[in-house]
Design an enzyme around this catalytic site. Structure first.
Site, PDB file in Angstrom:
ATOM      1  N   LYS A  14      28.576  36.610  44.775  1.00  0.00           N
ATOM      2  CA  LYS A  14      28.155  36.095  43.460  1.00  0.00           C
ATOM      3  C   LYS A  14      27.966  34.596  43.550  1.00  0.00           C
ATOM      4  CE  LYS A  14      32.187  33.879  42.433  1.00  0.00           C
ATOM      5  NZ  LYS A  14      32.278  32.401  42.263  1.00  0.00           N
ATOM      6  N   ASP A 140      38.077  36.402  39.537  1.00  0.00           N
ATOM      7  CA  ASP A 140      36.710  36.810  39.862  1.00  0.00           C
ATOM      8  C   ASP A 140      36.551  38.309  40.099  1.00  0.00           C
ATOM      9  OD1 ASP A 140      35.656  34.282  39.645  1.00  0.00           O
ATOM     10  OD2 ASP A 140      35.699  33.850  41.790  1.00  0.00           O
TER      11      ASP A 140
END
Length: 275
Positions: A14, A140
């Site tokens: 990401k 995350d």
């Protein structure tokens, strides 16, 4: 020992399109605002479930000891949360996402592990139902279980689906491994004080990464090099990876050839969905 046919999963990277750090919470985490999108840079995890009651994790690179490994922690949290006992599995991790780069490789692997366990043991569970569990593993992990580009608040577990216009991304990474804890406690971290609306489009003038100042203060020579490139590289997470977005692949290829420092480089695409 009965083995089930091995199943392969991809575990994607990401980037944070921006990252604003807000106040510190009583649990030690910080509230934040960010916009996540994914990259087609990915690890591969292979799961072979069996009745050995043993958890074995191997990788093509050196990884943390079992008790410190996020994949192992994900298995134990899954067991505790859903009362699934006697898990036996061999996990092979083929790493392509660099560690300590702000690309979420470890968190992505943990999320992929939760999904693989769900598929095998509790297929009726949705990804969204596992987000509270994912948040317990790290800030995350939730976005990787969610699997869609999203605006995030809280510690990253409050997610609103928000697509980002697909582009190419040139990633560059110096040989620097970042301590997230050190960056959060740095005197150079200037936290954001104003919330911005999740309904906004991507606006570089108000969307930035609060950790960039910390990185530049600690590594001024790299900051100077980025200025010499005269391109709008932005940092993801706490670094040390920087990215430049463009719809023009050739432009990024030309810039990559211009970079003469010994940096790791990748030219990838952004993705809005990984499941």
């Amino acid at each position: 020992m009965a083995n089930i046919k091995a199943k392969k999963y991809y575990s994607y990277a990401k980037i944070n399109l921006f990252l604003h750090i807000l106040n510190k919470r009583t649990d030690g985490y910080h509230n934040l605002q960010t916009w996540f999108t994914f990259l087609d840079l990915k690890d591969q995890l292979t799961f072979s479930f069996n009745n050995s009651r043993e958890i074995n994790i191997s990788s093509n690179i050196s990884i943390a000891a079992k008790q410190d490994n996020l994949v192992y922690k994900a298995i134990k949290k899954f067991q505790q949360s859903y009362r699934v006992q006697d898990i036996g599995v061999d996990i092979e991790i083929k790493k392509n996402i660099p560690m300590g780069a702000g690309l979420g490789g470890g968190s992505s692997n943990a999320a992929t592990t939760l999904i693989a366990l769900r598929d095998y043991y509790l297929p009726q569970l949705s990804n969204e139902e596992m987000i509270p569990l994912a948040a317990k593993l790290g800030a995350d992990v939730s976005i990787f279980v969610y699997g869609k580009s999203a605006w995030a608040e809280g510690i990253g577990e409050i997610l609103y689906h928000k697509d980002f216009s697909p582009q190419y991304a040139l990633l560059i990474k110096p040989d620097i491994h970042i301590s997230t804890k050190e960056f959060f406690t740095s005197e150079d971290l200037i936290k954001s004080s104003v919330l911005i609306s999740k309904d906004l489009g991507f606006d570089k003038s108000i969307m930035h990464n609060d950790f960039e100042n910390v990185f530049y203060a600690k590594y001024p020579e790299f900051s100077q090099y980025l200025k010499e490139l005269d391109s709008d590289f932005r940092m993801t997470g706490t670094g040390s990876c920087f990215y430049l977005l463009s719809a023009d692949k050739n432009k990024l290829e030309q810039l990559a050839r211009k970079i003469n420092k010994p940096l790791d480089k990748w030219l990838v695409k952004t993705l809005n969905y990984v499941y």
